[in-house]
Design a protein around this motif. Structure first.
Motif, PDB file in Angstrom:
ATOM      1  N   THR A 250       0.858  -1.176   0.000  1.00 17.09           N
ATOM      2  CA  THR A 250       0.000   0.000   0.000  1.00 17.09           C
ATOM      3  C   THR A 250       0.896   1.228   0.000  1.00 17.09           C
ATOM      4  O   THR A 250       2.061   1.164   0.410  1.00 17.09           O
ATOM      5  N   GLY A 251       0.350   2.354  -0.442  1.00 22.38           N
ATOM      6  CA  GLY A 251       1.120   3.589  -0.470  1.00 22.38           C
ATOM      7  C   GLY A 251       0.691   4.468  -1.620  1.00 22.38           C
ATOM      8  O   GLY A 251      -0.416   4.350  -2.160  1.00 22.38           O
ATOM      9  N   GLU A 252       1.587   5.361  -2.021  1.00 23.43           N
ATOM     10  CA  GLU A 252       1.318   6.287  -3.108  1.00 23.43           C
ATOM     11  C   GLU A 252       2.528   6.358  -4.042  1.00 23.43           C
ATOM     12  O   GLU A 252       3.648   6.055  -3.644  1.00 23.43           O
ATOM     13  N   ALA A 253       2.258   6.756  -5.263  1.00 24.99           N
ATOM     14  CA  ALA A 253       3.336   6.948  -6.242  1.00 24.99           C
ATOM     15  C   ALA A 253       3.036   8.181  -7.068  1.00 24.99           C
ATOM     16  O   ALA A 253       1.892   8.394  -7.497  1.00 24.99           O
ATOM     17  N   THR A 254       4.032   9.013  -7.262  1.00 23.61           N
ATOM     18  CA  THR A 254       3.905  10.176  -8.134  1.00 23.61           C
ATOM     19  C   THR A 254       4.738   9.930  -9.389  1.00 23.61           C
ATOM     20  O   THR A 254       5.835   9.372  -9.313  1.00 23.61           O
ATOM     21  N   THR A 255       4.219  10.330 -10.516  1.00 24.13           N
ATOM     22  CA  THR A 255       4.896  10.070 -11.785  1.00 24.13           C
ATOM     23  C   THR A 255       5.213  11.367 -12.507  1.00 24.13           C
ATOM     24  O   THR A 255       4.449  12.325 -12.448  1.00 24.13           O
ATOM     25  N   ASP A 256       6.335  11.378 -13.151  1.00 20.64           N
ATOM     26  CA  ASP A 256       6.738  12.471 -14.046  1.00 20.64           C
ATOM     27  C   ASP A 256       7.300  11.817 -15.296  1.00 20.64           C
ATOM     28  O   ASP A 256       8.515  11.703 -15.468  1.00 20.64           O
ATOM     29  N   LEU A 257       6.404  11.330 -16.145  1.00 26.66           N
ATOM     30  CA  LEU A 257       6.785  10.568 -17.322  1.00 26.66           C
ATOM     31  C   LEU A 257       6.285  11.237 -18.583  1.00 26.66           C
ATOM     32  O   LEU A 257       5.243  11.902 -18.590  1.00 26.66           O
ATOM     33  N   LYS A 258       7.034  11.045 -19.653  1.00 27.72           N
ATOM     34  CA  LYS A 258       6.545  11.482 -20.959  1.00 27.72           C
ATOM     35  C   LYS A 258       6.870  10.416 -21.998  1.00 27.72           C
ATOM     36  O   LYS A 258       7.862   9.685 -21.881  1.00 27.72           O
ATOM     37  N   LEU A 259       5.991  10.307 -22.956  1.00 25.47           N
ATOM     38  CA  LEU A 259       6.146   9.340 -24.029  1.00 25.47           C
ATOM     39  C   LEU A 259       6.910   9.992 -25.170  1.00 25.47           C
ATOM     40  O   LEU A 259       6.521  11.045 -25.679  1.00 25.47           O
TER      41      LEU A 259
END
Length: 203
Positions: free
Chosen positions: A9-18
């Protein structure tokens, strides 16, 4: 993103680009984990730092940087995982110190390899695992892992050796908090000894 599952359990932040082209797409950026708690049958790992870094040249094989801590019985175990998803590397340390093989056994089974050499200890571990699975299927249907459940705080060892008498005993431990542990030992002749431990950990 929220992480809700029977293992973590928890959280995830994303900074992604295709990036790339339609024939050769790629991911670039990072996934950062926050407040992630991974639960194994006999231990719980609090991830203090965790990230996946994606390179568009090899998007299916991101770089791992993960660091976590687990308190198992009287041991504080620290895990550091690095490398790539397809070829990860891990370093295990503990206080009090144990060899890496013993730490891995402790994380996976809640017991050291020496303790597991006794058949009764293996039977006790199997029984605890069975009770945990039944509890999650019957009582916690579809609910995410909860670190405060009774089974995550309870530890049962059968067939361990009492260092005072040299005879086998059954040991039950209940973790009241990260510092306070209630322990009960029952010998083969029915002798009972209860202890309340206050753990002081040096960082």
């Amino acid at each position: 993103m929220l992480i809700r599952g029977n293992l973590a359990t928890g959280e995830a932040t994303t900074d992604l680009k295709l990036t790339g082209t339609g024939l050769k797409p790629g991911l670039q950026g990072m996934v950062q984990m926050e407040g992630v708690e991974a639960t194994l049958p006999f231990s719980r790992l609090d991830v203090s730092r965790g990230s996946l870094t994606f390179n568009p040249n090899d998007s299916t094989n991101p770089t791992i940087d993960l660091q976590g801590t687990s308190v198992i019985r009287d041991y504080t175990v620290r895990v550091y995982v690095y490398g790539t998803l397809l070829s990860p590397q891990a370093i295990f340390t503990s206080e009090p110190p144990l060899p890496q093989e013993e730490i891995i056994s402790l994380i996976a089974t809640g017991a050291t390899r020496q303790e597991l050499s006794t058949g009764n200890v293996l039977a006790g571990r199997a029984a605890m695992l069975l009770f945990q699975q039944l509890y999650r299927k019957i009582v916690k249907k579809g609910e995410p892992t909860d670190s405060n459940t009774v089974f995550n705080r309870l530890d049962l060892d059968l067939g361990t050796i009492d260092p005072r008498t040299g005879q086998q005993q059954a040991t039950v431990r209940f973790k009241i908090s990260d510092q306070i542990v209630l322990t009960g030992d029952v010998g083969v002749h029915g002798d009972f000894r209860g202890k309340l431990k206050y753990l002081i950990r040096f960082r």
